[in-house]
Design a protein around this motif. Structure first.
Motif, PDB file in Angstrom:
ATOM      1  N   LYS A  69       0.813  -1.211   0.000  1.00 15.81           N
ATOM      2  CA  LYS A  69       0.000   0.000   0.000  1.00 15.81           C
ATOM      3  C   LYS A  69       0.848   1.262   0.000  1.00 15.81           C
ATOM      4  CE  LYS A  69      -3.761  -0.136   2.553  1.00 15.81           C
ATOM      5  NZ  LYS A  69      -4.659  -0.348   3.722  1.00 15.81           N
ATOM      6  N   SER A  70       2.144   1.111   0.180  1.00 14.75           N
ATOM      7  CA  SER A  70       3.069   2.235   0.119  1.00 14.75           C
ATOM      8  C   SER A  70       4.293   1.795  -0.686  1.00 14.75           C
ATOM      9  CB  SER A  70       3.473   2.667   1.537  1.00 14.75           C
ATOM     10  OG  SER A  70       4.247   3.847   1.501  1.00 14.75           O
ATOM     11  N   PRO A  71       4.111   1.509  -1.982  1.00 22.17           N
ATOM     12  CA  PRO A  71       5.163   0.861  -2.763  1.00 22.17           C
ATOM     13  C   PRO A  71       6.411   1.706  -2.987  1.00 22.17           C
ATOM     14  CG  PRO A  71       3.341   1.492  -4.181  1.00 22.17           C
ATOM     15  CD  PRO A  71       2.878   1.704  -2.774  1.00 22.17           C
ATOM     16  N   ILE A  72       6.269   3.033  -3.016  1.00 21.46           N
ATOM     17  CA  ILE A  72       7.451   3.875  -3.211  1.00 21.46           C
ATOM     18  C   ILE A  72       8.390   3.730  -2.014  1.00 21.46           C
ATOM     19  CG2 ILE A  72       8.290   6.234  -3.531  1.00 21.46           C
ATOM     20  CD1 ILE A  72       5.555   6.897  -4.776  1.00 21.46           C
ATOM     21  N   VAL A  73       7.818   3.754  -0.817  1.00 23.28           N
ATOM     22  CA  VAL A  73       8.632   3.584   0.395  1.00 23.28           C
ATOM     23  C   VAL A  73       9.247   2.194   0.428  1.00 23.28           C
ATOM     24  CG1 VAL A  73       8.572   3.506   2.919  1.00 23.28           C
ATOM     25  CG2 VAL A  73       7.313   5.276   1.696  1.00 23.28           C
ATOM     26  N   SER A  74       8.464   1.178   0.086  1.00 20.40           N
ATOM     27  CA  SER A  74       9.000  -0.182   0.071  1.00 20.40           C
ATOM     28  C   SER A  74      10.135  -0.306  -0.931  1.00 20.40           C
ATOM     29  CB  SER A  74       7.884  -1.177  -0.276  1.00 20.40           C
ATOM     30  OG  SER A  74       6.891  -1.180   0.730  1.00 20.40           O
ATOM     31  N   GLN A  75      10.002   0.341  -2.065  1.00 22.87           N
ATOM     32  CA  GLN A  75      11.065   0.323  -3.070  1.00 22.87           C
ATOM     33  C   GLN A  75      12.352   0.907  -2.495  1.00 22.87           C
ATOM     34  OE1 GLN A  75      10.671   3.215  -6.260  1.00 22.87           O
ATOM     35  NE2 GLN A  75      11.348   1.695  -7.773  1.00 22.87           N
ATOM     36  N   GLY A  76      12.237   2.040  -1.804  1.00 24.45           N
ATOM     37  CA  GLY A  76      13.421   2.658  -1.204  1.00 24.45           C
ATOM     38  C   GLY A  76      14.007   1.827  -0.087  1.00 24.45           C
ATOM     39  N   GLU A  78       5.960   8.333   0.454  1.00 25.99           N
ATOM     40  CA  GLU A  78       7.190   8.586  -0.310  1.00 25.99           C
ATOM     41  C   GLU A  78       8.358   8.687   0.676  1.00 25.99           C
ATOM     42  OE1 GLU A  78       8.178  12.071   0.684  1.00 25.99           O
ATOM     43  OE2 GLU A  78       6.504  11.266   1.834  1.00 25.99           O
ATOM     44  N   MET A  79       9.564   8.774   0.140  1.00 29.82           N
ATOM     45  CA  MET A  79      10.738   8.587   0.981  1.00 29.82           C
ATOM     46  C   MET A  79      11.021   9.759   1.922  1.00 29.82           C
ATOM     47  SD  MET A  79      11.591   5.588   0.524  1.00 29.82           S
ATOM     48  CE  MET A  79      13.072   5.646   1.530  1.00 29.82           C
ATOM     49  N   LEU A  80      10.662  10.982   1.544  1.00 23.49           N
ATOM     50  CA  LEU A  80      11.004  12.135   2.370  1.00 23.49           C
ATOM     51  C   LEU A  80      10.340  12.040   3.746  1.00 23.49           C
ATOM     52  CD1 LEU A  80      12.465  14.866   2.538  1.00 23.49           C
ATOM     53  CD2 LEU A  80      10.377  15.942   1.672  1.00 23.49           C
ATOM     54  N   THR A  81       9.008  11.913   3.767  1.00 26.25           N
ATOM     55  CA  THR A  81       8.336  11.829   5.060  1.00 26.25           C
ATOM     56  C   THR A  81       8.596  10.490   5.740  1.00 26.25           C
ATOM     57  OG1 THR A  81       6.307  11.081   3.939  1.00 26.25           O
ATOM     58  CG2 THR A  81       6.491  13.424   4.436  1.00 26.25           C
ATOM     59  N   SER A  82       8.854   9.442   4.957  1.00 22.38           N
ATOM     60  CA  SER A  82       9.183   8.153   5.561  1.00 22.38           C
ATOM     61  C   SER A  82      10.482   8.244   6.352  1.00 22.38           C
ATOM     62  CB  SER A  82       9.295   7.075   4.477  1.00 22.38           C
ATOM     63  OG  SER A  82       9.719   5.848   5.028  1.00 22.38           O
ATOM     64  N   VAL A  83      11.491   8.866   5.777  1.00 18.52           N
ATOM     65  CA  VAL A  83      12.758   9.037   6.478  1.00 18.52           C
ATOM     66  C   VAL A  83      12.571   9.917   7.710  1.00 18.52           C
ATOM     67  CG1 VAL A  83      15.070  10.059   6.315  1.00 18.52           C
ATOM     68  CG2 VAL A  83      14.197   8.635   4.450  1.00 18.52           C
ATOM     69  N   ALA A  84      11.758  10.983   7.580  1.00 18.40           N
ATOM     70  CA  ALA A  84      11.528  11.887   8.706  1.00 18.40           C
ATOM     71  C   ALA A  84      10.892  11.168   9.889  1.00 18.40           C
ATOM     72  CB  ALA A  84      10.652  13.053   8.269  1.00 18.40           C
ATOM     73  N   THR A  85       9.993  10.224   9.612  1.00 21.02           N
ATOM     74  CA  THR A  85       9.342   9.503  10.711  1.00 21.02           C
ATOM     75  C   THR A  85      10.267   8.508  11.384  1.00 21.02           C
ATOM     76  OG1 THR A  85       8.460   7.839   9.174  1.00 21.02           O
ATOM     77  CG2 THR A  85       7.037   9.709   9.675  1.00 21.02           C
ATOM     78  N   LYS A  86      11.402   8.212  10.744  1.00 13.75           N
ATOM     79  CA  LYS A  86      12.335   7.233  11.310  1.00 13.75           C
ATOM     80  C   LYS A  86      13.462   7.886  12.109  1.00 13.75           C
ATOM     81  CE  LYS A  86      11.657   3.770   7.634  1.00 13.75           C
ATOM     82  NZ  LYS A  86      10.849   4.494   6.663  1.00 13.75           N
ATOM     83  N   LEU A  87      13.402   9.196  12.348  1.00 15.31           N
ATOM     84  CA  LEU A  87      14.453   9.860  13.111  1.00 15.31           C
ATOM     85  C   LEU A  87      14.611   9.200  14.477  1.00 15.31           C
ATOM     86  CD1 LEU A  87      13.664  13.584  12.236  1.00 15.31           C
ATOM     87  CD2 LEU A  87      15.497  12.152  11.327  1.00 15.31           C
ATOM     88  N   PRO A  88      15.841   9.082  14.965  1.00 21.51           N
ATOM     89  CA  PRO A  88      16.104   8.309  16.190  1.00 21.51           C
ATOM     90  C   PRO A  88      15.291   8.737  17.402  1.00 21.51           C
ATOM     91  CG  PRO A  88      18.155   8.843  15.070  1.00 21.51           C
ATOM     92  CD  PRO A  88      17.077   9.598  14.348  1.00 21.51           C
ATOM     93  N   THR A  89      14.961  10.022  17.504  1.00 16.57           N
ATOM     94  CA  THR A  89      14.232  10.494  18.692  1.00 16.57           C
ATOM     95  C   THR A  89      12.796   9.982  18.740  1.00 16.57           C
ATOM     96  OG1 THR A  89      13.502  12.476  17.516  1.00 16.57           O
ATOM     97  CG2 THR A  89      15.585  12.609  18.736  1.00 16.57           C
ATOM     98  N   GLY A  90      12.257   9.571  17.604  1.00 16.09           N
ATOM     99  CA  GLY A  90      10.855   9.160  17.554  1.00 16.09           C
ATOM    100  C   GLY A  90       9.902  10.325  17.398  1.00 16.09           C
TER     101      GLY A  90
END
Length: 778
Positions: free
Chosen positions: A381-388, A487-499
């Motif tokens: 359901k989020s194939p762009i993120v899965s691709q990255g 997409e990858m921009l917000t996906s990466v942002a949600t993975k920041l170490p602080t949570g």
């Protein structure tokens, strides 16, 4: 032919429809290809005179729709040489029927039979940015205007080509079934016109909004339509991930750790496992040990034979009560004083346990990683993120990873995450061979995605027959939104170490989705999330099943405290006519207020979300002879004997599909209220597979069930895939409280009952493959 539209002027209405007109593009191609660009939209104006909550002004569907608008011109409709239309929808079909409803939208604007519109699932397309995320019941809401505008521009271009070929004027043509007939009797098919309407260069075209059909002219939309793939599904012809014929891709399964999120350190007997019949490969990957074999049964044999040294998990030694205690420590205090002067205080406090969001189809994916490239096939359901994420996991540039989106056998939020695709790619890379990876059903509740444990505390103040304040403090184990907005921009942002990145998205989703649709004075609903150690996700309807259940139970408590009937109380305090309409409907059809035997009762509840409203009425039997009935390989407990659910989704595309969604929503709600949860003990979950995870079964479903799609209205479709869950949970909970005279505090209500199954082993992590299946049939 492919069509697209854009809207540069500022005179926009909600949904991107301009009062001046649409711009579109005829894309350079050998046949007619049209794209639609509806531009950026603006928030809707408030329509409720009392102080509105955020979702009344601008909700989650608005946010998701607006995020996708800038790339809507990249969504194309193609007219083929045989006169059919083709469209690749940038969303995932996981059983909700969007390929059928989308075909209906295109067929309506093109005046084609629905059967001549072919809707496929688009592969991962990074250029779509925020426009390839399936969630929030947003697919039809966000794609409705771009798709029909593209189709309308396609028709316009075909008619212009017909003017040249047939003579006359386009206004006098009759179009039916993909055939254009001129006043002189000459005809041309869409197939004949497609190449003539094509363009060797991409050009901009204008579409007058009046060319879009009004709802009064619809011949396809709003009419019941059986799913176009229904026959293929029931006959086994439908292709899911495990049905694909990818050369050399052999079955692969993972030996997983005994505790949640443990990690593999070493395999002590790899050589012995490789000698087992059919086993071809064994390799450590980050989440466990992958076993590849000629059959899945041989994979299971290999998984069971492995001797693995495991590192600790993320919640070693934890159990339900310790996690709940952690939540209690994180709860924010209620702001209104407990005993205001002259006013009465009403309070409630509820707990919701961990639940699995696994679908009937387990996580599965096919992967072929070789020669510096990768190809993946999976329900995503989020194939762009899965691709990255796949690219990162196997050390390739994202452009070297091709991801095909395959129809999924259910999702319920599960397939927002690409865990299965990532593991398949890692295993394929480790083996240097293609794999057909499938999770064992025992893996799903123990290591898969869960709906998080949560608490909801409420306090209301009442004075002179009026509710002055209503507070809700919802506290939850973290809900993972690490797929971002697709997409990858917000996906990466949600993975920041602080949570904090994930927390920011969670708070936004909560604020834009949760609404108390009653005139309860000052309303204050807040979310606090804590504890990032679990694998969680946006289970169907996200926060609403828990929040809505708590709210509607509180509404019943308030009604009782004022000596009012639950239905009358709701109708008195509700602000929205749509909500009142569905509430009245279920009350009428369900016979609200009829006299019932002791130990049985009716319950009624509402929910407002997704540009629409839903309501549910149930009757429940909590008498001892019912609660204590014996069910082989199942659980008894209270029995819902009757249910009526109604939804007002605005403009209805396919009422038959909408009714089917309500059936599924009710089954979810029934399970969440009564039977389905997982138990955490000593760092691992006890449930393993569907024989001991007690989702709604045939013996739980009421014999008397009615689903109602309210008459289609307005020009804006609402969401339906999740809209009926919250009111269903709440109605069952309210009925139980009225039947027993005791408001339940913990859900599902059977969670604290003795475990009614033999817990499967954790080492080995999966049971033996059954060899006596026929002996267990009825």
């Amino acid at each position: 032919m492919t069509l697209s539209h854009s809207e540069p002027d500022t005179g926009k209405e909600r949904g991107g429809v301009s009062r001046r007109g649409f711009l579109g593009y005829v894309v350079a191609a050998g046949t007619l290809v049209v794209a639609a660009d509806v531009g950026l939209a603006t928030p809707a104006a408030a329509s409720v005179p009392s102080a509105p909550q955020p979702p009344e002004l601008y909700d989650l569907n608005d946010a998701l729709t607006d995020a996708g608008l800038p790339t809507s011109q990249l969504i194309t409709v193609t007219i083929n040489k045989d006169g059919s239309a083709s469209f690749e929808i940038p969303r995932a079909e996981v059983g909700q029927g969007i390929t059928t409803s989308t075909a209906m939208i295109i067929a309506e604007e093109l005046d084609l039979p629905v059967e001549k519109v072919h809707v496929a699932l688009a592969p991962a397309r990074p250029e779509l940015l925020f426009n390839q995320l399936t969630g929030g019941s947003n697919t039809t809401v966000s794609t409705y205007t771009p798709i029909r505008v593209a189709a309308a521009i396609a028709k316009q271009q075909l008619l212009e080509a017909a003017v040249i070929l047939l003579g006359g004027t386009a206004e006098r043509f009759i179009v039916k079934g993909g055939v254009v007939t001129a006043p002189n009797g000459k005809t041309a098919t869409y197939g004949e016109l497609a190449t003539k309407a094509a363009s060797s260069t991409t050009k901009q075209v204008q579409l007058d909004p009046s060319k879009l059909k009004g709802s009064s002219d619809f011949k396809v939309l709003g009419k019941p339509q059986t799913r176009l793939d229904a026959r293929d599904i029931v006959t086994g012809k439908k292709q899911f991930a495990m049905d694909l014929d990818v050369p050399g891709a052999l079955p692969t399964m993972i030996c997983r750790p005994p505790t949640l999120n443990g990690t593999p350190k070493a395999v002590r007997n790899k050589a012995d496992v490789l000698k087992l019949p059919g086993v071809t490969d064994v390799a450590i990957i980050p989440t466990g040990v992958a076993v590849r074999a000629e059959t899945f049964g041989q994979c299971i044999d290999g998984v069971r034979a492995l001797q693995v040294d495991w590192g600790p998990g993320s919640v070693e030694g934890e159990n339900d009560e310790s996690v709940l205690a952690n939540l209690r420590r994180a709860e924010l205090p209620l702001a209104v004083p407990k005993i205001p002067v002259l006013a009465k205080t009403v309070e409630a406090d509820f707990e919701f346990m961990f639940r699995s969001s696994a679908a009937l189809e387990p996580y599965c994916a096919v992967a072929d990683v070789r020669d510096g490239s990768a190809e993946i096939w999976a329900g995503l359901k989020s194939p762009i993120v899965s691709q990255g994420e796949v690219a990162q996991a196997i050390g390739l540039p994202q452009g070297k990873v091709k991801v095909h989106v395959i129809t999924g056998g259910g999702s319920f939020g599960h397939k927002l995450f690409g865990n299965h695709a990532i593991e398949a790619a890692q295993a394929s890379k480790a083996f240097g061979k293609p794999v057909r990876l499938m999770w064992h059903r025992a893996d799903e509740p123990r290591q898969g995605r869960l709906h998080p444990m949560s608490t909801s505390r409420m306090r209301a103040t009442v004075l002179a027959g009026q509710v002055l304040t209503f507070e809700q403090r919802h506290t939850s184990v973290e809900t993972s939104f690490r797929h971002g907005l697709g997409e990858m921009l917000t996906s990466v942002a949600t993975k920041l170490p602080t949570g904090l990145g994930n927390l920011g998205v969670a708070e936004a989703v909560f604020v834009l989705s949760q609404e108390m649709p009653y005139n309860f004075g000052v309303v204050d609903q807040t979310l606090t999330e804590t504890d990032q150690r679990f694998n969680t996700g946006s289970m169907r309807n996200v926060y609403s099943p828990d929040v809505g259940c708590a709210n509607e139970l509180m509404v019943d408590i308030l009604a009782k405290s004022m000596g009012k009937d639950p239905l009358d109380f709701r109708l008195e305090y509700l602000k929205n006519d749509k909500v009142k309409g569905v509430l009245r409907k279920v009350a009428e059809v369900g016979g609200w207020g009829r006299k019932m035997p002791a130990g049985t009762a009716q319950g009624i509840a509402i929910h407002k979300e997704y540009k629409g409203a839903s309501a549910c009425l149930v009757e429940i039997d909590c008498r001892p002879e019912t609660v204590n009935r014996k069910i082989r390989d199942g659980v008894g407990g209270p029995r819902v004997t009757k249910a009526v659910i109604a939804i007002d989704a605005g403009l209805v595309i396919n009422p038959r599909g909408l009714e089917a969604q309500m059936m599924g929503c009710f089954a979810d709600g029934l399970a969440l209220a009564l039977t389905s949860s997982v138990h955490l003990k000593d760092g691992h979950f006890l449930e393993a597979s569907w024989d001991n995870y007690f989702y709604t079964r045939q013996w739980n479903i009421p014999h008397d069930f009615t689903a109602i799609a309210m008459p289609s209205n307005g020009e804006q479709p609402g969401g339906g895939g999740e809209a009926g869950v919250a009111c269903s949970v709440a109605a069952v909970a309210c009925a139980y409280a009225r039947a027993t005279g005791k408001v339940p505090k913990r859900f599902p209500i059977n969670h604290d009952d003795p475990i009614g199954f033999e817990v499967k082993s954790f080492v080995p992590p999966v049971p033996e493959s059954p060899t006596d299946g026929l002996s267990h049939t009825y």
